[in-house]
Design an enzyme around this catalytic site. Structure first.
Site, PDB file in Angstrom:
ATOM      1  N   ASP A   1      -6.548  -3.468  -7.533  1.00 41.00           N
ATOM      2  CA  ASP A   1      -7.091  -4.067  -6.313  1.00 41.00           C
ATOM      3  C   ASP A   1      -7.308  -5.556  -6.554  1.00 41.00           C
ATOM      4  O   ASP A   1      -7.489  -5.984  -7.700  1.00 41.00           O
ATOM      5  CB  ASP A   1      -8.421  -3.409  -5.912  1.00 41.00           C
TER       6      ASP A   1
ATOM      7  N   TYR B   1     -14.479 -12.434   0.170  1.00 41.70           N
ATOM      8  CA  TYR B   1     -15.218 -11.227  -0.217  1.00 41.70           C
ATOM      9  C   TYR B   1     -16.440 -11.589  -1.074  1.00 41.70           C
ATOM     10  O   TYR B   1     -17.499 -10.982  -0.956  1.00 41.70           O
ATOM     11  CB  TYR B   1     -14.311 -10.251  -0.978  1.00 41.70           C
TER      12      TYR B   1
ATOM     13  N   ARG C   1       0.820  -1.228   0.000  1.00 39.94           N
ATOM     14  CA  ARG C   1       0.000   0.000   0.000  1.00 39.94           C
ATOM     15  C   ARG C   1       0.844   1.264   0.000  1.00 39.94           C
ATOM     16  O   ARG C   1       0.457   2.269   0.618  1.00 39.94           O
ATOM     17  CB  ARG C   1      -0.936   0.036   1.216  1.00 39.94           C
TER      18      ARG C   1
ATOM     19  N   ARG D   1      -7.257  10.837  -6.434  1.00 44.47           N
ATOM     20  CA  ARG D   1      -8.439  10.080  -6.013  1.00 44.47           C
ATOM     21  C   ARG D   1      -9.694  10.945  -6.138  1.00 44.47           C
ATOM     22  O   ARG D   1     -10.735  10.492  -6.603  1.00 44.47           O
ATOM     23  CB  ARG D   1      -8.219   9.614  -4.569  1.00 44.47           C
TER      24      ARG D   1
ATOM     25  N   ARG E   1      -3.841   6.687   0.682  1.00 40.94           N
ATOM     26  CA  ARG E   1      -4.389   7.922   1.257  1.00 40.94           C
ATOM     27  C   ARG E   1      -3.451   8.699   2.168  1.00 40.94           C
ATOM     28  O   ARG E   1      -3.719   9.848   2.494  1.00 40.94           O
ATOM     29  CB  ARG E   1      -5.682   7.598   2.029  1.00 40.94           C
TER      30      ARG E   1
END
Ligand code: CP3
Length: 348
Positions: A77, A153, A27, A40, A31
């Protein structure tokens, strides 16, 4: 002809001893970087960011410009595979990923590998653009989620606390669960192969939720499927290094160390560096394992812990990384300091 220098990450994966280990961070684009938040905001949704090659390329390059890591990881992702297979996937602000959950074996017919390549074409375009823009010395990593983590998921419909639904399916109906896992194995091989074709020279398989499985189930649903992916991929690309990250498995990490198709084992913070040096490194390169929270703390505490890890692991086959992804609260200056500490380290 100009001779191409082998990149540090590849040299370390081949078992060469370097002065200090190569470093990149899971990562590393995200952010915590103001320039990421700016792109973003422009892109709109998170999936729009992943599927717009100009944006994905830009955010992949951002941490390389700032810190000069030894590797970039393509910005994408793990959930692009379920999306490519035809499942609805969306991201809700502050809540993470949501999927239209598979409710049982009957829903497997809704999934198809037929249009994955077309749907994921923007990811491969971003890889080609990123490779062309990266500095010569920087390796480019492709990735996918491991079948069990993807299935979690797909069945839970998003992040889960107890993994109740997937366990009921896997334990109670292993034959149909196997069909889902096998489909994901094939989709992962294809996706990693196409990422390599587009310019990735290393791949990592993330089994973020492997740690919720007891030993025998872990073997069936994490070790075996990841090994099947690695074997399938190496049959097509014998020289492509593969890093596996079975998160949270503790001493069961031993199950992954002798499989020759795996080139490196990424370890989380629950695994001791000393234990990893003794039990894992003689068999496989080790990637890790600074606590992402230490990167938020910074200062002396981070420096001390970083050097402790380097002292245990850097004289063997080692790639410096975190035990899991960078968190949004991370001060960017701490990352710069971490890179300095690792680069100042000398095993000679
Ligand atoms: O820099 C990199 O490491 C490359 C990009 C990358 C992302 N996700 C971008 C991302 C990678 C390698 C991943 C893998 C991923 N995605 C995993 C496996 C690794 C792990 O963390 O265990 C998993 C489980 C996912 C699924 C996923 N995607 C979740 C649970 C979330 C929400 C978490 C959050 O921080 O909000 C995402 C979204 C996501 N993927 C973000 C990023 C940078 C945050 C999105 C944002 O900007 O709001």
């Amino acid at each position: 002809m100009k001779e191409k220098k082998t990149r540090n990450l590849i040299r370390a994966l081949r078992g060469e001893r370097l002065k200090s280990p190569p470093i990149w961070l899971m990562r590393q684009a995200g952010r915590y970087l103001p320039e990421y938040r700016a792109v973003r905001a422009k892109a709109g949704g998170f999936l729009d960011l992943c599927y717009t090659p100009d944006f994905a390329t830009e955010v992949t390059l951002q941490p390389i410009r700032r810190y000069g890591f030894d590797a970039a990881i393509i910005f994408s992702d793990i959930l692009v595979i379920p999306h490519g297979l035809g499942q609805a996937v969306w991201f809700e602000e502050g809540e993470g990923p949501k999927l239209e959950a598979l409710s049982g074996p009957g829903d497997l017919a809704k999934l198809s590998r037929a249009s994955v390549e077309d749907k994921l074409a923007p990811v491969y375009a971003a890889i080609r653009a990123t490779r062309a823009a990266l500095p010569e010395e920087t390796a480019l990593i492709g990735f996918c989620g491991a079948p069990f983590t993807l299935a979690s998921y797909m069945i839970e419909g998003g992040s889960s606390r107890d993994f109740f639904k997937i366990k009921q399916w896997a334990y109670g109906h292993p034959d149909s669960f196997r069909r889902l896992i096998d489909l994901l194995v094939e989709a992962c091989i294809d996706h990693l192969d196409r990422q390599a074709e587009a310019g990735c020279e290393v791949v990592q398989i993330f089994d973020s939720w492997a740690g919720v499985l007891p030993e025998e189930q872990l073997f069936r649903w994490s070790v075996q499927p990841m090994h099947a992916i690695a074997k399938g991929l190496k049959a097509r690309r014998p020289d492509l290094p593969i890093i596996v990250f079975p998160r949270g498995v503790g001493p069961a990490a031993l199950m992954y160390r002798r499989l020759q198709e795996f080139d490196a084992l990424s370890i989380d913070t629950a695994i001791g560096a000393h234990w990893a040096a003794e039990q894992l490194q003689p068999h496989i390169a080790v990637q890790g394992n600074l606590d992402p929270a230490m990167l938020v703390t910074g200062g002396e505490a981070m420096a001390h812990e970083t050097k402790r890890i380097l002292g245990k692991l850097a004289s063997g086959r080692h790639i410096f990384n975190l035990g899991h992804g960078i968190v949004p609260q991370t001060p960017p200056d701490n990352v710069a300091r971490l890179v300095e500490i690792v680069r100042e380290w000398s095993t000679r």
